[in-house]
Design a protein around this motif. Structure first.
Motif, PDB file in Angstrom:
ATOM      1  N   UNK A  52       0.826  -1.210   0.000  1.00 40.83           N
ATOM      2  CA  UNK A  52       0.000   0.000   0.000  1.00 40.83           C
ATOM      3  C   UNK A  52       0.863   1.265   0.000  1.00 40.83           C
ATOM      4  N   UNK A  53       1.944   1.228   0.777  1.00 40.47           N
ATOM      5  CA  UNK A  53       2.852   2.377   0.837  1.00 40.47           C
ATOM      6  C   UNK A  53       3.521   2.586  -0.524  1.00 40.47           C
ATOM      7  N   UNK A  54       3.947   1.490  -1.154  1.00 41.06           N
ATOM      8  CA  UNK A  54       4.570   1.599  -2.476  1.00 41.06           C
ATOM      9  C   UNK A  54       3.606   2.220  -3.480  1.00 41.06           C
ATOM     10  N   UNK A  55       2.321   1.839  -3.409  1.00 40.82           N
ATOM     11  CA  UNK A  55       1.310   2.401  -4.306  1.00 40.82           C
ATOM     12  C   UNK A  55       1.105   3.887  -4.027  1.00 40.82           C
ATOM     13  N   UNK A  56       1.016   4.234  -2.730  1.00 39.02           N
ATOM     14  CA  UNK A  56       0.805   5.639  -2.361  1.00 39.02           C
ATOM     15  C   UNK A  56       1.990   6.507  -2.778  1.00 39.02           C
ATOM     16  N   UNK A  57       3.210   5.976  -2.622  1.00 38.77           N
ATOM     17  CA  UNK A  57       4.396   6.741  -3.024  1.00 38.77           C
ATOM     18  C   UNK A  57       4.477   6.873  -4.546  1.00 38.77           C
ATOM     19  N   UNK A  58       3.934   5.892  -5.263  1.00 40.19           N
ATOM     20  CA  UNK A  58       3.894   5.970  -6.723  1.00 40.19           C
ATOM     21  C   UNK A  58       3.078   7.175  -7.177  1.00 40.19           C
ATOM     22  N   UNK A  59       2.021   7.493  -6.392  1.00 44.70           N
ATOM     23  CA  UNK A  59       1.177   8.640  -6.713  1.00 44.70           C
ATOM     24  C   UNK A  59       1.611   9.908  -5.968  1.00 44.70           C
ATOM     25  N   UNK A  60       2.797   9.874  -5.343  1.00 45.86           N
ATOM     26  CA  UNK A  60       3.407  11.036  -4.701  1.00 45.86           C
ATOM     27  C   UNK A  60       2.550  11.610  -3.572  1.00 45.86           C
ATOM     28  N   UNK A  61       1.907  10.741  -2.803  1.00 39.85           N
ATOM     29  CA  UNK A  61       1.097  11.227  -1.689  1.00 39.85           C
ATOM     30  C   UNK A  61       1.992  11.661  -0.543  1.00 39.85           C
ATOM     31  N   UNK A  62       1.626  12.749   0.124  1.00 38.29           N
ATOM     32  CA  UNK A  62       2.370  13.197   1.285  1.00 38.29           C
ATOM     33  C   UNK A  62       2.097  12.275   2.466  1.00 38.29           C
ATOM     34  N   UNK A  63       2.946  12.360   3.484  1.00 38.41           N
ATOM     35  CA  UNK A  63       2.940  11.397   4.579  1.00 38.41           C
ATOM     36  C   UNK A  63       1.573  11.234   5.237  1.00 38.41           C
ATOM     37  N   UNK A  64       0.936  12.347   5.614  1.00 33.51           N
ATOM     38  CA  UNK A  64      -0.337  12.257   6.334  1.00 33.51           C
ATOM     39  C   UNK A  64      -1.425  11.689   5.434  1.00 33.51           C
ATOM     40  N   UNK A  65      -1.448  12.088   4.152  1.00 32.33           N
ATOM     41  CA  UNK A  65      -2.433  11.555   3.220  1.00 32.33           C
ATOM     42  C   UNK A  65      -2.138  10.093   2.902  1.00 32.33           C
ATOM     43  N   UNK A  66      -0.865   9.729   2.903  1.00 31.47           N
ATOM     44  CA  UNK A  66      -0.467   8.353   2.671  1.00 31.47           C
ATOM     45  C   UNK A  66      -1.056   7.447   3.751  1.00 31.47           C
ATOM     46  N   UNK A  67      -0.944   7.876   5.008  1.00 33.69           N
ATOM     47  CA  UNK A  67      -1.485   7.085   6.119  1.00 33.69           C
ATOM     48  C   UNK A  67      -2.983   6.876   5.962  1.00 33.69           C
ATOM     49  N   UNK A  68      -3.688   7.946   5.630  1.00 37.13           N
ATOM     50  CA  UNK A  68      -5.141   7.852   5.469  1.00 37.13           C
ATOM     51  C   UNK A  68      -5.508   6.977   4.271  1.00 37.13           C
ATOM     52  N   UNK A  69      -4.681   7.016   3.223  1.00 32.86           N
ATOM     53  CA  UNK A  69      -4.978   6.267   2.002  1.00 32.86           C
ATOM     54  C   UNK A  69      -4.803   4.767   2.189  1.00 32.86           C
ATOM     55  N   UNK A  70      -3.811   4.368   2.989  1.00 34.71           N
ATOM     56  CA  UNK A  70      -3.535   2.936   3.107  1.00 34.71           C
ATOM     57  C   UNK A  70      -4.406   2.249   4.157  1.00 34.71           C
ATOM     58  N   UNK A  71      -5.034   3.019   5.044  1.00 34.82           N
ATOM     59  CA  UNK A  71      -5.870   2.408   6.087  1.00 34.82           C
ATOM     60  C   UNK A  71      -6.971   1.522   5.500  1.00 34.82           C
ATOM     61  N   UNK A  72      -7.765   2.004   4.497  1.00 32.89           N
ATOM     62  CA  UNK A  72      -8.816   1.137   3.944  1.00 32.89           C
ATOM     63  C   UNK A  72      -8.267  -0.147   3.320  1.00 32.89           C
TER      64      UNK A  72
END
Length: 274
Positions: A52-72
């Motif tokens: 999930x983190x690799x996917x979020x970093x692929x879309x250049x999400x910032x740290x706080x948004x990354x956390x919220x994005x991977x929770x689901x």
């Protein structure tokens, strides 16, 4: 003077507070997971978190948004493990292994597409509690309240299903709902813990304080409280040592937990001889 200097930095204050909250969650849930032989679910969900983190970093999400994005994603994966074990008649460790393998393979594939492992991904792999932001601390505090409230609300059901799930089910308890609550709380905790010790060491924070507490505590509630105390103390000592000696915080916390575990085993052996 070292303590005064350490506490004068905002990032250290956030690290100590956030680390303590997450340590309590990991330790409390760890007692239930260890007794139910679900200890490795943290490791499986950690691998999903990596993907999930690799996917979020692929879309250049910032740290706080990354956390919220991977929770689901991690919540859905935790339910996937549970449903595989229940519906497909697969043993729990096999279900964890399947989801874990998919998670780590997805992470490696996405990291490759993104051009390889970068500094951001490594920080999530091995933890960087000293970089926790105010926004992430707020998220940690909110999720801490949700998880602890859930444990208190479902304590009797969790207790019953932990020691004898078949008896709890025959007594009329909805064990499927209780199992769902447990794995969902664990999923939230895994997402938070990646900042403290990193994805690679999350299972240690879930397992070691709980196992240490079970060696020395008399009674279930005492084990939960003891595990929480061990978790908080080891996180605070680990962060402090990492600051003073310029060591990696996550690895330091885990090694201190291991020393505590050795002490717990030693103390139990001495009591046995007496």
């Amino acid at each position: 003077m070292l303590i005064t200097e350490m506490l004068s930095y905002g990032f250290m204050q956030r690290a100590l507070l956030g680390g303590s909250l997450i340590a309590i969650l990991c330790s409390v849930l760890g007692v239930f997971l260890v007794l139910r032989r679900l200890s490795l679910i943290g490791d499986g969900l950690a691998h999903v978190t990596f993907g999930s983190v690799a996917l979020a970093l692929l879309f250049r999400l910032q740290s706080v948004y990354l956390t919220l994005a991977i929770i689901p994603v991690v919540l859905a994966s935790s339910m996937g493990i549970l449903k595989l074990a229940q519906k497909a008649r697969i043993y729990g460790d096999a279900a964890i292994g399947i989801v874990s393998a998919i998670g780590i393979a997805t992470g490696v594939m996405l990291a490759s597409v993104a051009g390889g492992f970068n500094v951001d991904l490594f920080s999530y792999l091995f933890g960087n509690i000293l970089s926790i932001s105010t926004s992430e601390l707020v998220i940690a505090a909110l999720l801490f309240v949700i998880v602890i409230a859930s444990v208190v609300m479902f304590y009797n059901e969790l207790f019953a299903s932990t020691f004898d799930e078949d008896l709890a089910k025959s007594s009329g308890l909805n064990t499927e709902r209780i199992n769902s609550v447990l794995v969902l709380m664990t999923a939230l905790t895994v997402v938070l813990a990646m900042k403290v010790v990193g994805i690679m060491l999350i299972s240690a924070l879930l397992i070691i304080p709980a196992v240490s507490a079970l060696q020395i505590a008399k009674g279930f509630k005492a084990a939960i409280i003891t595990a929480a105390v061990i978790g908080v103390v080891t996180v605070i000592v680990g962060i402090s040592l990492s600051f003073a000696l310029n060591l990696p915080a996550g690895a330091t916390i885990v090694l201190i937990n291991f020393l505590v575990l050795l002490g717990a085993f030693g103390g139990r052996a001495l009591r046995g001889h007496k």
